[in-house]
Design a protein around this motif. Sequence first.
Motif, PDB file in Angstrom:
ATOM      1  N   SER A   1      10.973  26.019 -14.516  1.00  0.00           N
ATOM      2  CA  SER A   1      10.113  26.204 -13.349  1.00  0.00           C
ATOM      3  C   SER A   1      10.790  27.115 -12.329  1.00  0.00           C
ATOM      4  CB  SER A   1       9.806  24.834 -12.736  1.00  0.00           C
ATOM      5  OG  SER A   1       9.189  24.957 -11.493  1.00  0.00           O
ATOM      6  N   TRP A   2      12.083  26.939 -12.143  1.00  0.00           N
ATOM      7  CA  TRP A   2      12.874  27.741 -11.211  1.00  0.00           C
ATOM      8  C   TRP A   2      12.838  29.213 -11.621  1.00  0.00           C
ATOM      9  CZ3 TRP A   2      17.259  30.786 -11.577  1.00  0.00           C
ATOM     10  CH2 TRP A   2      17.957  31.042 -10.393  1.00  0.00           C
ATOM     11  N   CYS A   3      13.096  29.475 -12.898  1.00  0.00           N
ATOM     12  CA  CYS A   3      13.084  30.856 -13.399  1.00  0.00           C
ATOM     13  C   CYS A   3      11.698  31.482 -13.245  1.00  0.00           C
ATOM     14  CB  CYS A   3      13.513  30.904 -14.864  1.00  0.00           C
ATOM     15  SG  CYS A   3      15.247  30.486 -15.133  1.00  0.00           S
ATOM     16  N   ALA A   4      10.660  30.727 -13.591  1.00  0.00           N
ATOM     17  CA  ALA A   4       9.290  31.243 -13.494  1.00  0.00           C
ATOM     18  C   ALA A   4       8.915  31.527 -12.042  1.00  0.00           C
ATOM     19  CB  ALA A   4       8.312  30.255 -14.118  1.00  0.00           C
ATOM     20  N   ALA A   5       9.321  30.658 -11.121  1.00  0.00           N
ATOM     21  CA  ALA A   5       9.004  30.857  -9.707  1.00  0.00           C
ATOM     22  C   ALA A   5       9.726  32.077  -9.145  1.00  0.00           C
ATOM     23  CB  ALA A   5       9.359  29.604  -8.909  1.00  0.00           C
ATOM     24  N   LEU A   6      10.994  32.235  -9.498  1.00  0.00           N
ATOM     25  CA  LEU A   6      11.746  33.407  -9.037  1.00  0.00           C
ATOM     26  C   LEU A   6      11.126  34.674  -9.597  1.00  0.00           C
ATOM     27  CD1 LEU A   6      14.093  34.785  -7.617  1.00  0.00           C
ATOM     28  CD2 LEU A   6      15.539  34.206  -9.590  1.00  0.00           C
ATOM     29  N   ARG A   7      10.820  34.679 -10.872  1.00  0.00           N
ATOM     30  CA  ARG A   7      10.190  35.850 -11.489  1.00  0.00           C
ATOM     31  C   ARG A   7       8.842  36.156 -10.835  1.00  0.00           C
ATOM     32  NH1 ARG A   7      10.224  39.157 -16.002  1.00  0.00           N
ATOM     33  NH2 ARG A   7       8.211  39.585 -16.976  1.00  0.00           N
ATOM     34  N   GLY A   8       8.037  35.126 -10.610  1.00  0.00           N
ATOM     35  CA  GLY A   8       6.736  35.332  -9.976  1.00  0.00           C
ATOM     36  C   GLY A   8       6.858  35.951  -8.591  1.00  0.00           C
ATOM     37  N   ALA A   9       7.809  35.455  -7.809  1.00  0.00           N
ATOM     38  CA  ALA A   9       8.019  36.004  -6.462  1.00  0.00           C
ATOM     39  C   ALA A   9       8.439  37.470  -6.531  1.00  0.00           C
ATOM     40  CB  ALA A   9       9.058  35.177  -5.717  1.00  0.00           C
ATOM     41  N   LEU A  10       9.291  37.797  -7.500  1.00  0.00           N
ATOM     42  CA  LEU A  10       9.733  39.192  -7.646  1.00  0.00           C
ATOM     43  C   LEU A  10       8.609  40.084  -8.159  1.00  0.00           C
ATOM     44  CD1 LEU A  10      13.309  38.618  -9.100  1.00  0.00           C
ATOM     45  CD2 LEU A  10      12.710  39.375  -6.786  1.00  0.00           C
ATOM     46  N   LEU A  11       7.818  39.581  -9.099  1.00  0.00           N
ATOM     47  CA  LEU A  11       6.696  40.377  -9.612  1.00  0.00           C
ATOM     48  C   LEU A  11       5.662  40.653  -8.523  1.00  0.00           C
ATOM     49  CD1 LEU A  11       6.123  38.778 -13.137  1.00  0.00           C
ATOM     50  CD2 LEU A  11       7.040  41.069 -12.641  1.00  0.00           C
ATOM     51  N   ASP A  12       5.551  39.745  -7.562  1.00  0.00           N
ATOM     52  CA  ASP A  12       4.641  39.955  -6.438  1.00  0.00           C
ATOM     53  C   ASP A  12       5.149  41.014  -5.468  1.00  0.00           C
ATOM     54  OD1 ASP A  12       2.854  38.067  -7.378  1.00  0.00           O
ATOM     55  OD2 ASP A  12       3.556  36.464  -6.039  1.00  0.00           O
ATOM     56  N   GLN A  13       6.415  41.397  -5.611  1.00  0.00           N
ATOM     57  CA  GLN A  13       7.047  42.380  -4.723  1.00  0.00           C
ATOM     58  C   GLN A  13       7.659  43.521  -5.535  1.00  0.00           C
ATOM     59  OE1 GLN A  13       7.438  42.129  -1.265  1.00  0.00           O
ATOM     60  NE2 GLN A  13       6.144  40.319  -1.225  1.00  0.00           N
ATOM     61  N   PRO A  14       6.868  44.265  -6.299  1.00  0.00           N
ATOM     62  CA  PRO A  14       7.452  45.288  -7.176  1.00  0.00           C
ATOM     63  C   PRO A  14       8.253  46.355  -6.423  1.00  0.00           C
ATOM     64  CG  PRO A  14       5.070  45.533  -7.071  1.00  0.00           C
ATOM     65  CD  PRO A  14       5.410  44.244  -6.384  1.00  0.00           C
ATOM     66  N   GLU A  15       7.810  46.707  -5.228  1.00  0.00           N
ATOM     67  CA  GLU A  15       8.554  47.730  -4.472  1.00  0.00           C
ATOM     68  C   GLU A  15       9.912  47.194  -4.031  1.00  0.00           C
ATOM     69  OE1 GLU A  15       7.724  50.923  -4.352  1.00  0.00           O
ATOM     70  OE2 GLU A  15       5.997  50.352  -5.567  1.00  0.00           O
ATOM     71  N   LEU A  16       9.979  45.918  -3.722  1.00  0.00           N
ATOM     72  CA  LEU A  16      11.252  45.286  -3.394  1.00  0.00           C
ATOM     73  C   LEU A  16      12.178  45.349  -4.603  1.00  0.00           C
ATOM     74  CD1 LEU A  16      13.110  43.535  -1.603  1.00  0.00           C
ATOM     75  CD2 LEU A  16      11.874  41.540  -2.478  1.00  0.00           C
ATOM     76  N   CYS A  17      11.632  45.047  -5.781  1.00  0.00           N
ATOM     77  CA  CYS A  17      12.440  45.083  -7.010  1.00  0.00           C
ATOM     78  C   CYS A  17      12.964  46.488  -7.291  1.00  0.00           C
ATOM     79  CB  CYS A  17      11.628  44.581  -8.195  1.00  0.00           C
ATOM     80  SG  CYS A  17      11.349  42.810  -8.125  1.00  0.00           S
ATOM     81  N   ARG A  18      12.183  47.494  -6.956  1.00  0.00           N
ATOM     82  CA  ARG A  18      12.631  48.873  -7.185  1.00  0.00           C
ATOM     83  C   ARG A  18      13.839  49.226  -6.323  1.00  0.00           C
ATOM     84  NH1 ARG A  18       7.029  49.235  -7.967  1.00  0.00           N
ATOM     85  NH2 ARG A  18       6.546  49.990 -10.045  1.00  0.00           N
ATOM     86  N   LEU A  19      14.006  48.500  -5.221  1.00  0.00           N
ATOM     87  CA  LEU A  19      15.150  48.743  -4.341  1.00  0.00           C
ATOM     88  C   LEU A  19      16.380  47.926  -4.733  1.00  0.00           C
ATOM     89  CD1 LEU A  19      13.499  48.660  -0.801  1.00  0.00           C
ATOM     90  CD2 LEU A  19      14.181  50.678  -2.115  1.00  0.00           C
ATOM     91  N   MET A  20      16.176  46.867  -5.494  1.00  0.00           N
ATOM     92  CA  MET A  20      17.273  45.948  -5.784  1.00  0.00           C
ATOM     93  C   MET A  20      18.293  46.569  -6.725  1.00  0.00           C
ATOM     94  SD  MET A  20      15.356  42.268  -6.059  1.00  0.00           S
ATOM     95  CE  MET A  20      16.870  41.304  -6.099  1.00  0.00           C
ATOM     96  N   SER A  21      19.535  46.171  -6.523  1.00  0.00           N
ATOM     97  CA  SER A  21      20.640  46.595  -7.391  1.00  0.00           C
ATOM     98  C   SER A  21      21.591  45.426  -7.551  1.00  0.00           C
ATOM     99  CB  SER A  21      21.366  47.799  -6.777  1.00  0.00           C
ATOM    100  OG  SER A  21      22.173  47.386  -5.691  1.00  0.00           O
ATOM    101  N   ILE A  22      22.627  45.638  -8.305  1.00  0.00           N
ATOM    102  CA  ILE A  22      23.636  44.603  -8.513  1.00  0.00           C
ATOM    103  C   ILE A  22      24.275  44.195  -7.177  1.00  0.00           C
ATOM    104  CG2 ILE A  22      25.557  46.185  -8.982  1.00  0.00           C
ATOM    105  CD1 ILE A  22      24.866  42.940 -10.882  1.00  0.00           C
ATOM    106  N   SER A  23      24.233  45.076  -6.201  1.00  0.00           N
ATOM    107  CA  SER A  23      24.783  44.776  -4.877  1.00  0.00           C
ATOM    108  C   SER A  23      24.026  43.664  -4.169  1.00  0.00           C
ATOM    109  CB  SER A  23      24.750  46.025  -3.995  1.00  0.00           C
ATOM    110  OG  SER A  23      25.481  47.062  -4.581  1.00  0.00           O
ATOM    111  N   ASP A  24      22.828  43.354  -4.660  1.00  0.00           N
ATOM    112  CA  ASP A  24      21.986  42.362  -4.004  1.00  0.00           C
ATOM    113  C   ASP A  24      22.108  40.962  -4.593  1.00  0.00           C
ATOM    114  OD1 ASP A  24      20.779  44.220  -2.160  1.00  0.00           O
ATOM    115  OD2 ASP A  24      19.708  45.036  -3.893  1.00  0.00           O
ATOM    116  N   ARG A  25      23.143  40.725  -5.369  1.00  0.00           N
ATOM    117  CA  ARG A  25      23.337  39.396  -5.969  1.00  0.00           C
ATOM    118  C   ARG A  25      23.275  38.287  -4.935  1.00  0.00           C
ATOM    119  NH1 ARG A  25      27.676  42.069  -8.601  1.00  0.00           N
ATOM    120  NH2 ARG A  25      29.005  41.279  -6.988  1.00  0.00           N
ATOM    121  N   ALA A  26      23.854  38.531  -3.782  1.00  0.00           N
ATOM    122  CA  ALA A  26      23.958  37.488  -2.765  1.00  0.00           C
ATOM    123  C   ALA A  26      22.601  37.029  -2.241  1.00  0.00           C
ATOM    124  CB  ALA A  26      24.828  37.970  -1.607  1.00  0.00           C
TER     125      ALA A  26
END
Length: 191
Positions: free
Chosen positions: A81-106
């Motif tokens: 459920s945790w993985c699905a919720a995180l993925r869903g939140a990210l899929l709802d923000q595709p432009e945010l995901c395009r900005l993300m990098s390994i630097s954003d682990r935190a």
Amino acid sequence: MPKPLLSSDAIFDAALRILTEEGAGGLTIRNLATHLKCSNSTLYQQVGTAEQLVRGVVARAFADLEIAFDADAAWEVAAQSWCAALRGALLDQPELCRLMSISDRAVVVDYVHRLLVVLERDGFSHSQAIEIGGILAHVTVSMTISDIAAPGQWDDPRVFATTVRWLIHGMAAARAERLLRPAHRTRSDTP
């Protein structure tokens, strides 16, 4: 008279509006300065480099995401459920995901901590919970960002769900092996 400096809230709010309206490509210092009616140098003074601006925008956007999962379920169900919720939140923000990098682990640390609570509640040690949370976060974020970057290639939701299910199944099996493995006998223990 010099113009007062902008608040970081005003800067990041404007940057998030640009991200929503114009996409990741529109998030430049020049464009943001135009929207805020200030100079580029004012923005550089406030947020640092363009890279620092992007990292700040990702952190701010992620902090505002509402991510809920089934924390009351057994750890295997809660983790899926945790993985699905995180993925869903990210899929709802595709432009945010395009900005993300390994630097954003935190930016996912607070969310991972919520999973750690469930894992420790169900008997995992703190170090085991951290390892599991890190693996699941890495797989979830990496697969989601890849799917957004190359739509139609690997973004079948069944691939993600199967990957997570197999990971959790493997974690459960490894845990069972450790729990069922007989204690190592020493010479003094032998009859």
